[in-house]
Write a protein that holds these residues in place. Sequence first.
Motif, PDB file in Angstrom:
ATOM      1  N   ARG A 133       0.831  -1.212   0.000  1.00 27.42           N
ATOM      2  CA  ARG A 133       0.000   0.000   0.000  1.00 27.42           C
ATOM      3  C   ARG A 133       0.866   1.262   0.000  1.00 27.42           C
ATOM      4  O   ARG A 133       0.583   2.217  -0.736  1.00 27.42           O
ATOM      5  CB  ARG A 133      -0.931  -0.003   1.211  1.00 27.42           C
ATOM      6  N   LEU A 134       1.918   1.259   0.803  1.00 24.28           N
ATOM      7  CA  LEU A 134       2.799   2.424   0.866  1.00 24.28           C
ATOM      8  C   LEU A 134       3.540   2.607  -0.450  1.00 24.28           C
ATOM      9  O   LEU A 134       3.687   3.741  -0.943  1.00 24.28           O
ATOM     10  CB  LEU A 134       3.785   2.263   2.022  1.00 24.28           C
ATOM     11  N   TYR A 136       2.507   1.748  -3.382  1.00 22.14           N
ATOM     12  CA  TYR A 136       1.530   2.237  -4.359  1.00 22.14           C
ATOM     13  C   TYR A 136       1.289   3.742  -4.186  1.00 22.14           C
ATOM     14  O   TYR A 136       1.224   4.488  -5.167  1.00 22.14           O
ATOM     15  CB  TYR A 136       0.216   1.469  -4.198  1.00 22.14           C
ATOM     16  N   ARG A 137       1.166   4.186  -2.937  1.00 22.74           N
ATOM     17  CA  ARG A 137       0.890   5.597  -2.684  1.00 22.74           C
ATOM     18  C   ARG A 137       2.063   6.483  -3.089  1.00 22.74           C
ATOM     19  O   ARG A 137       1.859   7.591  -3.595  1.00 22.74           O
ATOM     20  CB  ARG A 137       0.565   5.791  -1.203  1.00 22.74           C
ATOM     21  N   GLU A 140       2.110   6.607  -6.826  1.00 24.62           N
ATOM     22  CA  GLU A 140       0.927   7.293  -7.333  1.00 24.62           C
ATOM     23  C   GLU A 140       1.107   8.804  -7.368  1.00 24.62           C
ATOM     24  O   GLU A 140       0.436   9.501  -8.144  1.00 24.62           O
ATOM     25  CB  GLU A 140      -0.270   6.937  -6.439  1.00 24.62           C
ATOM     26  N   LEU A 141       2.024   9.335  -6.569  1.00 18.79           N
ATOM     27  CA  LEU A 141       2.166  10.788  -6.436  1.00 18.79           C
ATOM     28  C   LEU A 141       2.475  11.492  -7.767  1.00 18.79           C
ATOM     29  O   LEU A 141       1.844  12.518  -8.074  1.00 18.79           O
ATOM     30  CB  LEU A 141       3.251  11.103  -5.403  1.00 18.79           C
ATOM     31  N   ARG A 179       0.231  15.648   0.893  1.00 24.11           N
ATOM     32  CA  ARG A 179       0.319  14.210   0.609  1.00 24.11           C
ATOM     33  C   ARG A 179       1.766  13.725   0.705  1.00 24.11           C
ATOM     34  O   ARG A 179       2.034  12.636   1.234  1.00 24.11           O
ATOM     35  CB  ARG A 179      -0.239  13.933  -0.794  1.00 24.11           C
ATOM     36  N   LEU A 183       3.363  10.867   3.337  1.00 20.99           N
ATOM     37  CA  LEU A 183       4.194   9.734   2.925  1.00 20.99           C
ATOM     38  C   LEU A 183       5.527   9.729   3.667  1.00 20.99           C
ATOM     39  O   LEU A 183       6.035   8.655   4.035  1.00 20.99           O
ATOM     40  CB  LEU A 183       4.436   9.800   1.412  1.00 20.99           C
ATOM     41  N   SER A 186       4.944   8.248   7.051  1.00 18.65           N
ATOM     42  CA  SER A 186       4.778   6.793   6.981  1.00 18.65           C
ATOM     43  C   SER A 186       6.117   6.098   6.784  1.00 18.65           C
ATOM     44  O   SER A 186       6.382   5.042   7.392  1.00 18.65           O
ATOM     45  CB  SER A 186       3.816   6.432   5.846  1.00 18.65           C
TER      46      SER A 186
END
Length: 254
Positions: A133-134, A136-137, A140-141, A179, A183, A186
Amino acid sequence: MADIQAAADNLVPVASHPATVQIINQGAGIWGNIATGLVTGLLTGGIALTGIWLTHLFTQRREKLTSEDKLKRERHFIATELIFTLEKFAEKCATIATHGAYENRYSLSGAEVELPEIDFSDVKGDWRVLPARLMYRVRELPIIKQASDRAITTGYRAPPYFEDATITRCYEYTRLGVRALVLVRSLRKLAGFVQTRSDDAIWPARKALIKVWTLQKRRRRNMEMVYAQELVRADLNRSASRTTDNNHDSGVSF
């Protein structure tokens, strides 16, 4: 009768034979030796099996610790590169987000402002060590940034946000900066990084982005409320107009 007695005297009882007497006398010792041998064999085999099992267990544990240490080092490596890349991008986003306050002073339009870029192609390390998930995020940016740039270039005119390029640019890059900082947080948590001087260096940009983001959300919420009120007012006006037209058509006068 004398011959029978002589023959009986010449017979040697089996129980009195020397070999037989030795077997009888040593019988208990022989079975004890056999039992002792069996116990010794079982103990020797058990110890050998236990040694093999312990060796296998220690090998597995050593391999697990080595694998965990390698995973930790890989996460530290790629997280470090990603954190600095994202923090630099967030700082540039903060500059764009707060630039609207000086728009009149510099007389800059949206097309004349250089927008920051973000690229992960130079990031070294194994991306697979990151949670799916991390990862992907983070990936995705840049895609979200492309959508934001299109919104700024074409002009964001979708109701209820009738905005010019300057306001749209401020909103989009505030959102991108926030955003990026999420990240970063995280990644720091995943790698177990403690607070460093870089946290203090990014703090002004973080503070500015949070402040602008709060204002932007409040402004958009107010715009949505005003737009909803305008829709209700327009619907009431249309209803009243239709009622008046129907009364005129039916010849009713007041």
